[in-house]
Enzyme design. Structure first.
Site, short mmCIF file in Angstrom:
data_model
loop_
_atom_site.label_atom_id
_atom_site.label_comp_id
_atom_site.label_asym_id
_atom_site.label_seq_id
_atom_site.Cartn_x
_atom_site.Cartn_y
_atom_site.Cartn_z
N LYS A 9 53.15 41.32 39.20
CA LYS A 9 52.56 39.98 39.13
C LYS A 9 51.90 39.64 40.46
O LYS A 9 52.50 39.79 41.52
CB LYS A 9 53.62 38.93 38.81
CG LYS A 9 53.06 37.51 38.78
CD LYS A 9 54.09 36.49 38.36
CE LYS A 9 54.92 36.06 39.54
NZ LYS A 9 55.65 34.80 39.30
N SER A 25 35.88 43.04 32.96
CA SER A 25 36.98 43.50 33.79
C SER A 25 37.39 42.40 34.75
O SER A 25 36.83 41.31 34.74
CB SER A 25 36.57 44.73 34.61
OG SER A 25 35.50 44.37 35.45
N TYR A 58 41.12 44.47 32.14
CA TYR A 58 41.60 45.58 32.96
C TYR A 58 41.11 45.41 34.39
O TYR A 58 40.21 44.63 34.67
CB TYR A 58 41.15 46.93 32.38
CG TYR A 58 39.65 47.09 32.31
CD1 TYR A 58 38.93 47.66 33.36
CD2 TYR A 58 38.94 46.70 31.17
CE1 TYR A 58 37.56 47.80 33.30
CE2 TYR A 58 37.57 46.84 31.11
CZ TYR A 58 36.89 47.39 32.16
OH TYR A 58 35.53 47.53 32.10
#
Length: 123
Positions: A9, A25, A58
């Protein structure tokens, strides 16, 4: 049995750019990617603290120490420059792997400079 747990995280990063006309992305400062243990092209979840939007994309490795957090492509509709985000990744673990499980939690300042790495939630 396999179970899904948080593996990484980045907490409260600030969006520095949104690029609609870009291949989809999330570009992330390379130092932050390394600190949190994420690889280029790894799937991530993004949670926008400002507006509640949540989405999957991603990673793309950004320049080291640039502070860049750029949301690109269609996801750019969900974020504004200056929005505060949580970027999370999850892993699937066996019961045996969970015996040594610890997430990698990274905290930054308002310039997206790493200030702390932890395995425990900061309250």
């Amino acid at each position: 049995m396999q179970r899904t747990f948080l593996s990484a995280k980045l907490h409260r990063v600030t969006t520095t750019a949104v690029e609609l006309d870009y291949e989809g992305s999330c570009e992330i400062d390379g130092v932050l990617l390394d600190a949190v243990g994420l690889g280029a092209f790894e799937q991530i979840q993004i949670y926008n603290i400002n507006n509640g939007n949540r989405f999957t994309t991603y990673t793309i490795r950004g320049k080291d120490n640039s502070g860049v957090i750029s949301i690109n492509g269609a996801a750019a509709h969900k974020v504004n420059v200056g929005d505060v985000l949580i970027i999370a990744a999850y892993g699937i673990y066996t019961e045996k792997e969970l015996e040594n499980y610890v997430p990698r939690l990274c905290y930054v300042n308002d310039q997206n400079v790493l200030t702390k790495i932890s395995v425990n939630i900061s309250l």
